[in-house]
Design a protein around this motif. Structure first.
Motif, short mmCIF file in Angstrom:
data_model
loop_
_atom_site.label_atom_id
_atom_site.label_comp_id
_atom_site.label_asym_id
_atom_site.label_seq_id
_atom_site.Cartn_x
_atom_site.Cartn_y
_atom_site.Cartn_z
N GLY A 7 0.77 -1.24 0.00
CA GLY A 7 0.00 0.00 0.00
C GLY A 7 0.80 1.29 0.00
N GLY A 8 2.07 1.24 -0.35
CA GLY A 8 2.87 2.47 -0.36
C GLY A 8 2.72 3.24 -1.67
N ASP A 16 4.46 7.25 -10.50
CA ASP A 16 4.12 7.62 -9.13
C ASP A 16 2.74 7.01 -8.89
N LYS A 17 2.69 5.88 -8.18
CA LYS A 17 1.40 5.18 -8.02
C LYS A 17 1.36 4.41 -6.71
N ILE A 18 0.15 4.16 -6.22
CA ILE A 18 -0.03 3.32 -5.04
C ILE A 18 0.05 1.87 -5.50
N ALA A 19 0.94 1.11 -4.88
CA ALA A 19 1.09 -0.29 -5.30
C ALA A 19 1.75 -1.10 -4.19
N GLU A 33 -1.32 -3.62 -7.81
CA GLU A 33 -2.30 -3.23 -6.81
C GLU A 33 -2.80 -4.45 -6.06
N SER A 34 -2.91 -4.35 -4.76
CA SER A 34 -3.47 -5.40 -3.90
C SER A 34 -2.99 -6.79 -4.30
N ASN A 46 1.37 2.05 4.12
CA ASN A 46 0.28 3.00 3.96
C ASN A 46 0.69 4.41 4.38
N GLY A 47 0.48 5.37 3.50
CA GLY A 47 0.87 6.74 3.83
C GLY A 47 2.35 7.01 3.69
N LYS A 48 3.11 6.00 3.24
CA LYS A 48 4.56 6.16 3.09
C LYS A 48 4.94 6.17 1.61
#
Ligand SMILES: [Zn+2]
Length: 472
Positions: A7-8, A16-19, A33-34, A46-48
């Motif tokens: 989740g970083g 630049d993506k959440i993965a 993802e997930s 998460n949040g990092k």
């Protein structure tokens, strides 16, 4: 051993993506993802930010200089690097005068064996072609993974080479594909200015800067650029500090010449007035090129934004203030040149580059990891986050407060250039090839975990470690 970083915000030069990032053994195995993967360990990011480990192409560990030796050896220098999120560096072998290059390599590798905390490569600094080393031998180094030659145009009577040596090495580089790196200052003119200053009784630290005016850097930068163009080699100008050397680099790059430049963290923050601090406090800021007039700092921010300069290194070359710098208490020319910095490159660039809106997060990653990896034959094994790349990763907490201080840094130096600076954002977990190096502000890995990396030539890719091993 497998690790799932969940989740970083995964940030590379391109994306630049959440993965999630799944690591198996020493490499990145999957990004997505997930991810539904069972792992030996899960790190909640998460949040990092999840960043590629930093690559510092300019350091000096365990180096003799000015009648003493830098205070950080491979273990302490690399430990401080690890705490700052740097997981690979390229150090300089300084050819001892009269020594062959093979002897120099053996000597320097001996200083690192068993002590390595992060991965490393070497540049070869050529100081002498009349005693031991020959051009023929120099040409064999790229096949050993030493794919860059460094020359000093300053330090007359010590490391400085003449233009003939510089040019002949450039010609060898044009043939072998090595990258030529220059320390660009006019050593002859500086030698005269230093002698004259001392004769006039000018001995305080500020004369270190006043005897090395920015024009001497600009002149040598331009000379190196023109000679490299004649020789047909690729040129990388180290530690660019001022407008006078930014301008010839910008001009050469506009013309499409094979010229690149770096600056170092300290040139954005330390200016000439630091050298004027009383009670020899100024001695802490004696490094070369010297701290410049403050207006150069904006010139350098513009240059890294516009890609006139493409790398930010540290030129980490640490000494004690009390006991080493003080060798020059009565004579600025005897102050060992250099300062610590390996640990704080990311802290400072994130705080004053990204958080202050001067550069984007992706540009930060490019300047501190991706570009140095590319220019020094480490990419894409290092310098990015991709399937097959070494799992050199930093889980970075952008909200974590940190106060920079010699009291808590990991260099053996007794001072820090940025003493007392408060930043928001610091590495939380640092991984080297899937091994946890640093976590909860503790060094977890043991010295010996780091390895020597046989670098590729400029412009060539460095294959993933497994593939390279399978082919060998
Ligand atoms: Zn240096």
């Amino acid at each position: 051993m497998s690790i799932l970083i969940k989740g970083g915000r995964v940030i590379t030069a391109d994306e630049d993506k959440i993965a999630d990032v799944f690591i198996e053994d020493e490499a990145v195995a999957e990004i997505g993802e997930s991810l539904d993967r069972a792992a030996d360990r899960t790190i909640d990011a998460n949040g990092k930010y999840v960043l590629p480990g930093g690559v510092d192409p300019h350091t000096h560990l365990d180096m003799p200089f000015g009648g003493t030796v830098t205070i950080d050896d491979v273990e302490s220098g690399q430990t401080s690097a690890a705490f700052g999120g740097t997981t690979c560096h390229v150090d300089f072998i300084i050819q001892p005068q009269g020594s062959s290059f093979a002897d120099a390599v053996e000597q320097w590798r001996g200083k690192a064996n068993g002590k390595q905390v992060i991965d490393m490569g070497y540049h070869m600094a050529v100081t002498d072609l009349k005693g031991g080393g020959t051009l023929e031998e120099l040409a064999t180094l790229p096949d050993q993974g030493i794919t860059s030659y460094k020359l000093f145009m300053a330090y007359k009577g010590a490391l400085m080479v003449d233009d003939e040596t510089l040019f002949r090495v450039m010609q060898v580089a044009a043939e072998t594909g090595a990258l030529v790196m220059v320390h660009a200052e006019n050593g002859d003119a500086i030698h005269v200015l230093v002698e004259q200053a001392l004769a006039e009784g000018k001995t305080e630290p500020k004369y270190h800067a006043l005897t090395r005016p920015p024009e001497t850097e600009g002149e040598a930068t331009n000379r190196a650029i023109q000679l490299a163009h004649v020789a047909g080699c690729k040129l990388y100008v180290v530690h660019v500090s001022c407008r006078e050397s930014v301008e010839p680099i910008a001009r050469a790059r506009q013309q499409g010449w094979d010229v690149w430049g770096e600056t170092c963290t300290q040139y954005f923050f330390v200016d000439y007035t630091f050298l004027e601090r009383p009670n020899f406090e100024g001695g802490k800021f004696v490094y070369t090129p010297p701290p410049r007039a403050k207006e150069n700092q904006d010139v350098l921010w513009d240059a890294v934004r516009d890609d006139v300069l493409s790398v930010v290194s540290t030129d980490h070359c640490a000494f004690l203030w009390d006991g080493q710098k003080t060798l020059g208490k009565d004579d600025f020319s005897k102050i060992p040149n250099g300062a610590p910095g390996l640990e704080n490159r990311l802290h400072m660039l994130h705080e004053f580059g990204v958080r202050s809106g001067r550069i984007s997060l992706q540009r930060l990653v490019e300047l501190w990891a991706t570009n140095p990896a590319k220019y020094f034959g480490l990419y894409p094994r290092k310098g990015t986050i991709a399937v097959g790349s070494d799992a050199d990763l930093v889980v970075f907490d952008p909200e974590k407060p940190h106060t920079i201080s010699a009291a808590t840094h990991h260099s053996k130096s007794d001072y820090n250039l940025y003493e007392g600076t408060e930043v928001t954002g610091s590495p939380e977990v640092v991984l080297l090839r899937g091994h946890v190096l640093v976590e909860n502000d503790e060094l977890v890995a043991q010295p010996g975990v780091g390895e020597f990396v046989k670098r590729a030539r400029f412009g060539e890719e460095l294959a993933p470690k497994q593939t390279a091993a399978a082919q060998a």
